[in-house]
Scaffold this active site. Structure first.
Site, PDB file in Angstrom:
ATOM      1  N   HIS A  25      -1.425   0.929  -9.644  1.00  0.00           N
ATOM      2  CA  HIS A  25      -2.106  -0.014  -8.748  1.00  0.00           C
ATOM      3  C   HIS A  25      -2.824  -1.101  -9.561  1.00  0.00           C
ATOM      4  CE1 HIS A  25      -4.104  -0.436  -4.514  1.00  0.00           C
ATOM      5  NE2 HIS A  25      -3.838  -1.608  -5.057  1.00  0.00           N
ATOM      6  N   GLU A  37      -2.677   8.516  -3.655  1.00  0.00           N
ATOM      7  CA  GLU A  37      -3.130   7.657  -4.744  1.00  0.00           C
ATOM      8  C   GLU A  37      -4.595   7.945  -5.047  1.00  0.00           C
ATOM      9  OE1 GLU A  37      -3.897   2.932  -5.259  1.00  0.00           O
ATOM     10  OE2 GLU A  37      -1.850   3.465  -4.622  1.00  0.00           O
ATOM     11  N   ARG A  70       0.858  -1.173   0.000  1.00  0.00           N
ATOM     12  CA  ARG A  70       0.000   0.000   0.000  1.00  0.00           C
ATOM     13  C   ARG A  70       0.897   1.227   0.000  1.00  0.00           C
ATOM     14  NH1 ARG A  70      -3.459  -3.009  -1.325  1.00  0.00           N
ATOM     15  NH2 ARG A  70      -5.562  -3.303  -0.419  1.00  0.00           N
TER      16      ARG A  70
END
Length: 320
Positions: free
Chosen positions: A275, A256, A228
């Protein structure tokens, strides 16, 4: 009261669902498919914004299971405070190992072998050779040795790496060798040519890769983050990247999505992917198999797999 199951995949597309519950399709649309108070099993929409996945949770007064289709559960934990005690939170262990491990190796190889430079040169019609590092004979450190970390090591083996070191929350032994506790990171980082982050995000791993962590990495080392974004301190990483001392490959970032103009886009030695570790053709068949297995277990009152925690009790985590 009906016993409703909310699925982010149309129920008719999932073969093998058990009879009994009323299945409703909801993938984050504005309107709920039924009364959230009747939902006993909530499968969280995959790759949807935080406000979307949390929206039903204050109304899930009858829910017994919250099931994510992601390996991490940090996107739903803020909503757990709305739930009654005894609700089980399950993750998607077994769904993302193959695709995330594939991307990890892709990022490592692309970064070491200079693939981004070749693509830029091809766009200009330029032939640019040169000497590049190989993954062979490198020392690799995997930080977060759960099922994804193990799958990454599976794929490293054929590349003739010199050594794989493994780190998790606590020490243990595997068939491949020891898993070191997080406390031993300062001693392991200076030996690693490639450092791969695949740990869950919680308060113990937020900014795990901070200035001190990065300073321990050897000159020329590559940092790969498929965990993450907030596992890495972005400001500290930028400071190291600007010196050219280390490089990075990031499938996740903080913030993000990475906004236009953010310095990470132009930082030297960085490869960014948006991602995409999980969303591949491998996702849907594995997600369906997980849901069929879990829901059959639920209906038959058998133990569920992948229980991360139960609300109202001390959080029990899977080993990572």
């Amino acid at each position: 009261m009906s016993a409703d199951v909310w699925l982010p995949i149309p129920p008719d597309d999932i073969e093998g669902l058990p009879e009994g519950p009323d299945y409703h399709f909801w993938n984050g649309e504005v309107d709920f498919p039924a009364d959230p108070a009747d939902c006993v099993y909530y499968v969280v929409p995959y790759m949807k914004p935080l406000d979307v996945v949390l929206r039903p949770m204050p109304h899930l007064s009858s829910v017994e299971v919250v099931q994510t289709l992601s390996a991490g559960v940090d996107n739903v934990t803020p909503g757990l405070r709305h739930l009654r005690p005894g609700v089980r939170l399950c993750n998607a262990r077994g769904v993302h190992e193959a695709s995330t491990a594939e991307l990890t190796l892709t990022l490592v190889l692309a970064s070491l072998r200079g693939i981004p430079d070749f693509v830029r040169a091809q766009d200009k019609g330029e032939w640019r050779g040169g000497f590049r590092p190989s993954l062979a004979d490198k020392n690799v450190l995997i930080v977060g040795y759960g099922s994804i970390g193990s799958a990454i090591e599976d794929r490293l083996v054929p590349f003739e790496v010199a050594r794989v070191a493994r780190v998790a929350r606590s020490a243990r032994t595997t068939e491949r060798g020891p898993v070191h506790p997080l406390a031993e990171l300062p001693a392991l980082l200076p030996e690693a040519d490639v450092v791969i982050l695949s740990t869950p995000l919680d308060e113990t791993t937020r900014h795990l890769a901070d200035a001190d962590f990065l300073a321990c990495m050897k000159d020329g080392a590559l940092l790969v983050n498929v965990a993450r974004g907030p596992v890495v301190d972005t400001k500290a990483l930028l400071a190291e990247l600007e010196t050219g001392r280390i490089t990075a490959a990031l499938d996740v970032t903080d913030p993000e999505p990475l906004p236009r103009g953010h310095p990470l886009w132009q930082a030297p030695g960085v490869l960014v992917s948006p991602h995409v570790g999980g969303p591949t053709s491998a996702f849907l068949p594995r997600a369906k198999r997980l849901l069929v297995d879990q829901l059959n277990r639920y209906v038959n009152q058998e133990p569920l797999r992948n229980v991360i925690l139960t609300t109202g009790s001390e959080n029990a985590r899977t080993t990572e």
